[in-house]
Every structure is written in structure tokens, then in C-alpha cells.
Design an enzyme around this catalytic site. Structure first.
Site, PDB file in Angstrom:
ATOM      1  CB  CYS A  35      -0.891   0.090   1.305  1.00  0.00           C
ATOM      2  SG  CYS A  35      -0.108   0.243   2.860  1.00  0.00           S
ATOM      3  CG  ASP A  37      -0.310   3.545   4.016  1.00  0.00           C
ATOM      4  OD1 ASP A  37      -0.298   4.097   2.928  1.00  0.00           O
ATOM      5  OD2 ASP A  37      -1.463   3.046   4.461  1.00  0.00           O
ATOM      6  CB  CYS A  60      -4.952   3.960   5.302  1.00  0.00           C
ATOM      7  SG  CYS A  60      -4.709   2.773   6.498  1.00  0.00           S
ATOM      8  CB  CYS A 104      -3.623  -0.620   9.184  1.00  0.00           C
ATOM      9  SG  CYS A 104      -4.391  -0.797   7.510  1.00  0.00           S
TER      10      CYS A 104
END
Ligand code: FES
Length: 126
Positions: A35, A37, A60, A104
Site C-alpha cells: 500500500c 504507507d 490510511c 495496518c
């Protein structure tokens, strides 16, 4: 049921401990290649206790909420306890994350581990 719990939304909208600790003695940065991140954790450790912790997350909403909750869970705790913090504990404290957002919370666990590794490499005891 809403996709995100109240706690996730709260920590996303009002993240705790955002920022940089200039004189941190443990810094860890991790990223998720898929992603893109990135999460960075700063710890100020004195006498084996995490006196202060701050984070910067370019990611995110779930990553921001996970970092925020993770900092709350380790602040004021002994490093030995922070070592054991798992993404599962972060997720539970947030009252859950959707399955496709569990990675995450893994970033938060990994960022703390990376910071503690840095602390160890500087001669700190865990
Ligand atoms: Fe990658 Fe959340 S989507 S950390």
C-alpha cells in the site's frame, strides 16, 4: 454494523501523540510495500520506561488509528512490556478492524519493534 468502530474513528480524527521527539533515543520506521504507507515511531526511554512516544504516519486512516492506539498502549510502560505488544492487542483495543485493514495494525507493531531494535543497537537494555 459500521465498517469502523467508534474507537477507530476517534483515534483517526483525534490521533494521540502525533509528532516528533527531537531527543528520542529510539526511532523506528517501517513501511508496507503493497500500500506504500509509512510509519515512524519516536521513543524517549529513561530507566527502562517509555517516558514519551510520538509518531508520524503517512498512511490510511486505520494506520493512523493503529499508531495512535499503539502509542497509548506503551506510554509509561517498561520496554519489556512494549516488546510484547502485538497487532492483535492494538486491534482489540480499537474494538476491531476490518480484515483487509489488519495489516495496518501490523505496521504499528513493527514500528515499535523497529524503534526498540534501534534502542538496543544504541546500547539500551531491554
Ligand atoms: Fe496500508 Fe493501511 S492501507 S497501512
Amino acid at each position: 454494523m459500521a465498517l469502523y468502530s467508534e474507537k477507530v474513528m476517534d483515534h483517526f480524527r483525534n490521533p494521540r501523540n502525533v509528532g516528533v521527539i527531537e531527543d528520542a533515543n529510539a526511532v523506528g520506521q517501517v513501511g508496507n510495500a503493497k500500500c506504500g504507507d509509512i510509519m515512524k515511531m519516536y521513543l524517549k526511554i529513561e530507566d527502562g520506561i517509555i517516558q514519551d512516544v510520538k509518531f508520524e504516519t503517512f498512511g490510511c486512516g486505520s494506520a493512523i488509528a493503529s499508531s495512535s492506539m499503539a502509542t497509548e498502549l506503551i506510554k509509561g510502560k517498561p520496554v519489556s512490556e512494549a516488546m510484547k505488544l502485538t497487532n492483535k492487542a492494538v486491534t482489540e483495543a480499537l474494538d476491531g478492524l476490518p480484515a483487509h485493514k489488519l495489516h495496518c495494525s501490523v505496521l504499528a507493531e513493527e514500528a515499535i519493534q523497529a524503534a526498540l531494535e534501534d534502542y538496543r543497537s544504541r546500547g539500551g537494555e531491554i
